[in-house]
Write an enzyme that holds these catalytic residues in place. Structure first.
Site, PDB file in Angstrom:
ATOM      1  N   SER A 124       0.847  -1.200   0.000  1.00  0.00           N
ATOM      2  CA  SER A 124       0.000   0.000   0.000  1.00  0.00           C
ATOM      3  C   SER A 124       0.872   1.236   0.000  1.00  0.00           C
ATOM      4  O   SER A 124       1.991   1.223   0.544  1.00  0.00           O
ATOM      5  CB  SER A 124      -0.866  -0.015   1.265  1.00  0.00           C
ATOM      6  OG  SER A 124      -1.443   1.242   1.482  1.00  0.00           O
ATOM      7  N   TYR A 148      -1.823  -0.890  10.846  1.00  0.00           N
ATOM      8  CA  TYR A 148      -2.081  -1.476   9.519  1.00  0.00           C
ATOM      9  C   TYR A 148      -0.897  -1.228   8.591  1.00  0.00           C
ATOM     10  O   TYR A 148      -0.377  -2.155   7.957  1.00  0.00           O
ATOM     11  CB  TYR A 148      -3.357  -0.875   8.915  1.00  0.00           C
ATOM     12  CG  TYR A 148      -3.484  -1.127   7.427  1.00  0.00           C
ATOM     13  CD1 TYR A 148      -3.754  -2.398   6.938  1.00  0.00           C
ATOM     14  CD2 TYR A 148      -3.292  -0.092   6.501  1.00  0.00           C
ATOM     15  CE1 TYR A 148      -3.838  -2.636   5.567  1.00  0.00           C
ATOM     16  CE2 TYR A 148      -3.378  -0.312   5.138  1.00  0.00           C
ATOM     17  CZ  TYR A 148      -3.652  -1.592   4.673  1.00  0.00           C
ATOM     18  OH  TYR A 148      -3.724  -1.817   3.314  1.00  0.00           O
ATOM     19  N   LYS A 152       2.094  -3.827   6.621  1.00  0.00           N
ATOM     20  CA  LYS A 152       2.521  -3.845   5.204  1.00  0.00           C
ATOM     21  C   LYS A 152       4.033  -3.618   5.116  1.00  0.00           C
ATOM     22  O   LYS A 152       4.733  -4.281   4.340  1.00  0.00           O
ATOM     23  CB  LYS A 152       1.778  -2.763   4.416  1.00  0.00           C
ATOM     24  CG  LYS A 152       0.282  -2.996   4.301  1.00  0.00           C
ATOM     25  CD  LYS A 152      -0.038  -4.232   3.479  1.00  0.00           C
ATOM     26  CE  LYS A 152      -1.520  -4.513   3.407  1.00  0.00           C
ATOM     27  NZ  LYS A 152      -1.837  -5.800   2.789  1.00  0.00           N
TER      28      LYS A 152
HETATM   29  P1  NAD Z   1     -11.077  -6.958   1.140  1.00  0.00           P
HETATM   30  O1  NAD Z   1     -11.287  -6.959   2.606  1.00  0.00           O
HETATM   31  O2  NAD Z   1     -12.246  -6.707   0.255  1.00  0.00           O
HETATM   32  O3  NAD Z   1     -10.386  -8.330   0.676  1.00  0.00           O
HETATM   33  C1  NAD Z   1      -9.548  -9.077   1.525  1.00  0.00           C
HETATM   34  C2  NAD Z   1     -10.089 -10.495   1.536  1.00  0.00           C
HETATM   35  O4  NAD Z   1      -9.236 -11.307   2.352  1.00  0.00           O
HETATM   36  C3  NAD Z   1     -11.492 -10.595   2.115  1.00  0.00           C
HETATM   37  O5  NAD Z   1     -12.297 -11.337   1.214  1.00  0.00           O
HETATM   38  C4  NAD Z   1     -11.304 -11.340   3.433  1.00  0.00           C
HETATM   39  O6  NAD Z   1     -12.419 -12.152   3.750  1.00  0.00           O
HETATM   40  C5  NAD Z   1     -10.052 -12.144   3.155  1.00  0.00           C
HETATM   41  N1  NAD Z   1      -9.240 -12.480   4.335  1.00  0.00           N
HETATM   42  C6  NAD Z   1      -8.793 -11.657   5.307  1.00  0.00           C
HETATM   43  N2  NAD Z   1      -7.998 -12.322   6.170  1.00  0.00           N
HETATM   44  C7  NAD Z   1      -7.938 -13.601   5.727  1.00  0.00           C
HETATM   45  C8  NAD Z   1      -7.272 -14.768   6.167  1.00  0.00           C
HETATM   46  N3  NAD Z   1      -6.497 -14.756   7.269  1.00  0.00           N
HETATM   47  N4  NAD Z   1      -7.439 -15.916   5.473  1.00  0.00           N
HETATM   48  C9  NAD Z   1      -8.229 -15.945   4.363  1.00  0.00           C
HETATM   49  N5  NAD Z   1      -8.868 -14.869   3.892  1.00  0.00           N
HETATM   50  C10 NAD Z   1      -8.730 -13.712   4.558  1.00  0.00           C
HETATM   51  O7  NAD Z   1      -9.920  -5.901   0.839  1.00  0.00           O
HETATM   52  P2  NAD Z   1      -9.392  -5.322  -0.540  1.00  0.00           P
HETATM   53  O8  NAD Z   1      -9.767  -3.889  -0.599  1.00  0.00           O
HETATM   54  O9  NAD Z   1      -9.756  -6.211  -1.652  1.00  0.00           O
HETATM   55  O10 NAD Z   1      -7.827  -5.368  -0.262  1.00  0.00           O
HETATM   56  C11 NAD Z   1      -7.034  -6.467  -0.670  1.00  0.00           C
HETATM   57  C12 NAD Z   1      -5.615  -6.247  -0.182  1.00  0.00           C
HETATM   58  O11 NAD Z   1      -5.130  -5.014  -0.695  1.00  0.00           O
HETATM   59  C13 NAD Z   1      -5.470  -6.149   1.332  1.00  0.00           C
HETATM   60  O12 NAD Z   1      -4.270  -6.795   1.711  1.00  0.00           O
HETATM   61  C14 NAD Z   1      -5.365  -4.670   1.593  1.00  0.00           C
HETATM   62  O13 NAD Z   1      -4.627  -4.384   2.763  1.00  0.00           O
HETATM   63  C15 NAD Z   1      -4.614  -4.198   0.348  1.00  0.00           C
HETATM   64  N6  NAD Z   1      -4.869  -2.793   0.044  1.00  0.00           N
HETATM   65  C16 NAD Z   1      -6.152  -2.367  -0.140  1.00  0.00           C
HETATM   66  C17 NAD Z   1      -6.388  -1.024  -0.401  1.00  0.00           C
HETATM   67  C18 NAD Z   1      -7.806  -0.529  -0.573  1.00  0.00           C
HETATM   68  O14 NAD Z   1      -8.008   0.672  -0.507  1.00  0.00           O
HETATM   69  N7  NAD Z   1      -8.792  -1.350  -0.820  1.00  0.00           N
HETATM   70  C19 NAD Z   1      -5.323  -0.124  -0.519  1.00  0.00           C
HETATM   71  C20 NAD Z   1      -4.021  -0.595  -0.359  1.00  0.00           C
HETATM   72  C21 NAD Z   1      -3.809  -1.950  -0.081  1.00  0.00           C
HETATM   73  C1  UD1 Z   2      -6.929   5.405   3.615  1.00  0.00           C
HETATM   74  C2  UD1 Z   2      -5.924   4.928   4.605  1.00  0.00           C
HETATM   75  C3  UD1 Z   2      -4.754   4.320   3.863  1.00  0.00           C
HETATM   76  C4  UD1 Z   2      -5.235   3.187   2.972  1.00  0.00           C
HETATM   77  C5  UD1 Z   2      -6.303   3.747   2.036  1.00  0.00           C
HETATM   78  C6  UD1 Z   2      -6.909   2.646   1.238  1.00  0.00           C
HETATM   79  C7  UD1 Z   2      -6.247   6.417   6.515  1.00  0.00           C
HETATM   80  C8  UD1 Z   2      -5.637   7.502   7.337  1.00  0.00           C
HETATM   81  N1  UD1 Z   2      -5.519   6.022   5.452  1.00  0.00           N
HETATM   82  O1  UD1 Z   2      -6.297   6.337   2.791  1.00  0.00           O
HETATM   83  O2  UD1 Z   2      -3.798   3.811   4.761  1.00  0.00           O
HETATM   84  O3  UD1 Z   2      -4.172   2.648   2.221  1.00  0.00           O
HETATM   85  O4  UD1 Z   2      -7.350   4.338   2.811  1.00  0.00           O
HETATM   86  O5  UD1 Z   2      -7.747   3.163   0.269  1.00  0.00           O
HETATM   87  O6  UD1 Z   2      -7.316   5.912   6.806  1.00  0.00           O
HETATM   88  N2  UD1 Z   2     -12.470  11.790   3.376  1.00  0.00           N
HETATM   89  C9  UD1 Z   2     -13.512  12.638   3.677  1.00  0.00           C
HETATM   90  N3  UD1 Z   2     -14.673  12.088   4.160  1.00  0.00           N
HETATM   91  C10 UD1 Z   2     -14.847  10.753   4.346  1.00  0.00           C
HETATM   92  C11 UD1 Z   2     -13.761   9.891   4.037  1.00  0.00           C
HETATM   93  C12 UD1 Z   2     -12.582  10.434   3.561  1.00  0.00           C
HETATM   94  O7  UD1 Z   2     -13.402  13.849   3.522  1.00  0.00           O
HETATM   95  O8  UD1 Z   2     -15.915  10.322   4.795  1.00  0.00           O
HETATM   96  C13 UD1 Z   2     -11.232  12.342   2.791  1.00  0.00           C
HETATM   97  C14 UD1 Z   2      -9.971  12.052   3.567  1.00  0.00           C
HETATM   98  O9  UD1 Z   2      -9.703  13.053   4.532  1.00  0.00           O
HETATM   99  C15 UD1 Z   2      -8.924  12.037   2.436  1.00  0.00           C
HETATM  100  C16 UD1 Z   2      -9.706  11.514   1.227  1.00  0.00           C
HETATM  101  O10 UD1 Z   2     -11.073  11.748   1.531  1.00  0.00           O
HETATM  102  O11 UD1 Z   2      -8.490  13.334   2.152  1.00  0.00           O
HETATM  103  C17 UD1 Z   2      -9.506  10.035   0.962  1.00  0.00           C
HETATM  104  O12 UD1 Z   2      -9.765   9.304   2.143  1.00  0.00           O
HETATM  105  P1  UD1 Z   2      -9.833   7.701   2.162  1.00  0.00           P
HETATM  106  O13 UD1 Z   2     -10.720   7.228   1.073  1.00  0.00           O
HETATM  107  O14 UD1 Z   2     -10.140   7.278   3.549  1.00  0.00           O
HETATM  108  O15 UD1 Z   2      -8.357   7.270   1.754  1.00  0.00           O
HETATM  109  P2  UD1 Z   2      -6.951   7.680   2.406  1.00  0.00           P
HETATM  110  O16 UD1 Z   2      -7.108   8.484   3.625  1.00  0.00           O
HETATM  111  O17 UD1 Z   2      -6.108   8.227   1.328  1.00  0.00           O
END
Ligand code: NAD
Ligand code: UD1
Length: 337
Positions: A124, A148, A152
């Site tokens: 991330s 979190y 990572k």
């Molecule tokens: P998500 O929660 O939708 O998907 C994660 C999946 O993993 C879920 O289906 C959950 O049931 C499963 N899971 C969790 N722990 C498990 C375990 N121990 N064994 C088996 N299954 C398990 O999340 P996502 O948004 O699809 O994110 C996927 C990955 O990407 C995560 O590692 C997350 O940290 C990373 N990531 C996500 C974002 C984001 O904004 N969505 C941003 C940066 C990184």
């Molecule tokens: C957040 C996480 C980041 C993670 C990412 C995944 C935090 C501090 N950071 O990032 O670690 O990798 O999600 O997508 O939680 N905002 C509003 N109103 C809301 C929600 C968000 O104004 O209800 C604003 C936030 O202040 C920010 C922007 O929208 O400026 C994006 O927020 P968000 O979607 O939560 O993502 P990040 O904060 O970038």
């Protein structure tokens, strides 16, 4: 050629399954469904017209992992499984370290047992911490600022140590920026449990009437309109980045981080306006205090992924909003609709 997808029922995993299958790979999914629903995989199957082998197990169950590697010829793994809510990670850090670190350790052990040494890992942009220098480049100093983010960062360090000990591994560390959007069919998308923490699902739930208004966290940042700026990336572009990363991992050894972002910033109010344009729905909002720990601006330098993987994001903010709206409108209560 089969790819094991941990967390494949989740938001990014389900979209990645679709694009991998469409690119000719077989996939096998392991997911404990802690933060997802088996319905998402049924819909993946409907999109691609093919069964997806699914193991409802925890990645921390080594015997289940061994069974999967015995029953399938796995060539590479994409490791999405993990807990991902920043705020929650500060409240229950031990659960985050347990899930994210132990699952990765056990996965690496079992992969080594079966001599499968190709891994694409969901990292991330959070590993860059509160860097003031933008855009973020892969070789900048790292420093996560919450549990979190530290999971990572620690996993990235573990993978670097692993490669230093054995250069037969191929490890792609994908640093996602802010994934939003949904598959163009409108049948799979993001399905957060409870009140969303992230901006886009919050906006789209306001649009369908599940929430009364958007809280804009701060309008006094040093940005174009005072609200926070992020690098939003369409989840299908992200999925395509994984297809490219798997191809890279199958052909090379190494341990390489890659930013997956668009390289462009978009403010909270700009995203709200784009969503209104795409949906025709007015999003009421109030200005709320800043959310602690939020930086003003975050965006990627995505040139390494283009140069090395041959990947570049294709979809713009308007497309991200249109696709999010189609998913949310058709599934106002997510997969439970
Ligand atoms: P998500 O929660 O939708 O998907 C994660 C999946 O993993 C879920 O289906 C959950 O049931 C499963 N899971 C969790 N722990 C498990 C375990 N121990 N064994 C088996 N299954 C398990 O999340 P996502 O948004 O699809 O994110 C996927 C990955 O990407 C995560 O590692 C997350 O940290 C990373 N990531 C996500 C974002 C984001 O904004 N969505 C941003 C940066 C990184
Ligand atoms: C957040 C996480 C980041 C993670 C990412 C995944 C935090 C501090 N950071 O990032 O670690 O990798 O999600 O997508 O939680 N905002 C509003 N109103 C809301 C929600 C968000 O104004 O209800 C604003 C936030 O202040 C920010 C922007 O929208 O400026 C994006 O927020 P968000 O979607 O939560 O993502 P990040 O904060 O970038």
């Amino acid at each position: 050629m089969a790819i094991l997808i941990t967390g494949g029922a989740g938001y990014i995993g389900s979209h990645t399954c679709v694009r991998l299958i469409e690119s000719g790979y077989d996939v096998v999914v392991i997911d404990n469904l802690d933060n997802s629903s088996a319905e998402s995989l049924r819909r993946v199957e409907a999109i691609v017209g093919k069964k997806v082998p699914f193991y409802q197990n925890d990645v921390r169950d080594k015997d289940a992992l061994r069974r999967i590697f015995t029953e399938n010829r796995i060539d590479a793994v994409i490791h999405f499984a993990g807990l991902k809510a920043v705020g929650e990670s500060a409240k229950i850090p031990v659960a985050y370290y347990d899930n994210n670190l132990i699952s990765t350790l056990y996965l690496l052990e079992v992969m080594a047992e079966f001599d499968v040494k190709r891994l694409v890992f969901s990292s991330s942009a959070t590993v860059y911490g509160l860097s003031k220098t933008m855009p973020l480049v892969e070789d900048m100093p790292l420093g996560a600022i919450n549990p979190y983010g530290r999971t990572k960062y620690f996993i990235e360090e573990m993978l670097r140590d692993l490669y230093a000990s054995d250069d037969g591994w191929s490890l792609a560390l994908l640093r996602y920026f802010n994934p939003i959007g949904a598959h163009e069919s409108g049948t799979i998308g993001e399905n957060p449990r409870g009140i969303p923490n992230n901006l886009m699902p919050y906006i789209s739930q306001v649009a369908v009437g599940r929430l009364p208004h958007l809280n804009v966290y701060g309008n006094d940042y040093d940005t174009v309109d005072g609200t926070g700026v992020r690098d939003y990336i369409h989840v299908v572009d992200l999925a395509e980045g994984h297809v490219k990363a798997v191809a890279w991992a199958l052909e090379h050894t190494g341990c390489e981080p890659f930013n997956l972002g668009t390289g462009k910033g978009c403010s909270v109010l700009q995203l709200k306006d784009a969503f209104e344009q795409a949906s025709g729905v007015k999003i009421p909002y109030v200005i709320a205090p800043r959310r602690p720990g939020d930086p003003d601006t975050v965006y990627a330098d995505a040139s390494k992924a283009k140069a090395v993987l041959g990947w570049e994001a294709q979809r713009d903010i308007a497309q991200m909003c249109v696709d999010t709206w189609r998913w949310q409108k058709n599934n106002p209560n997510g997969f439970e609709s």
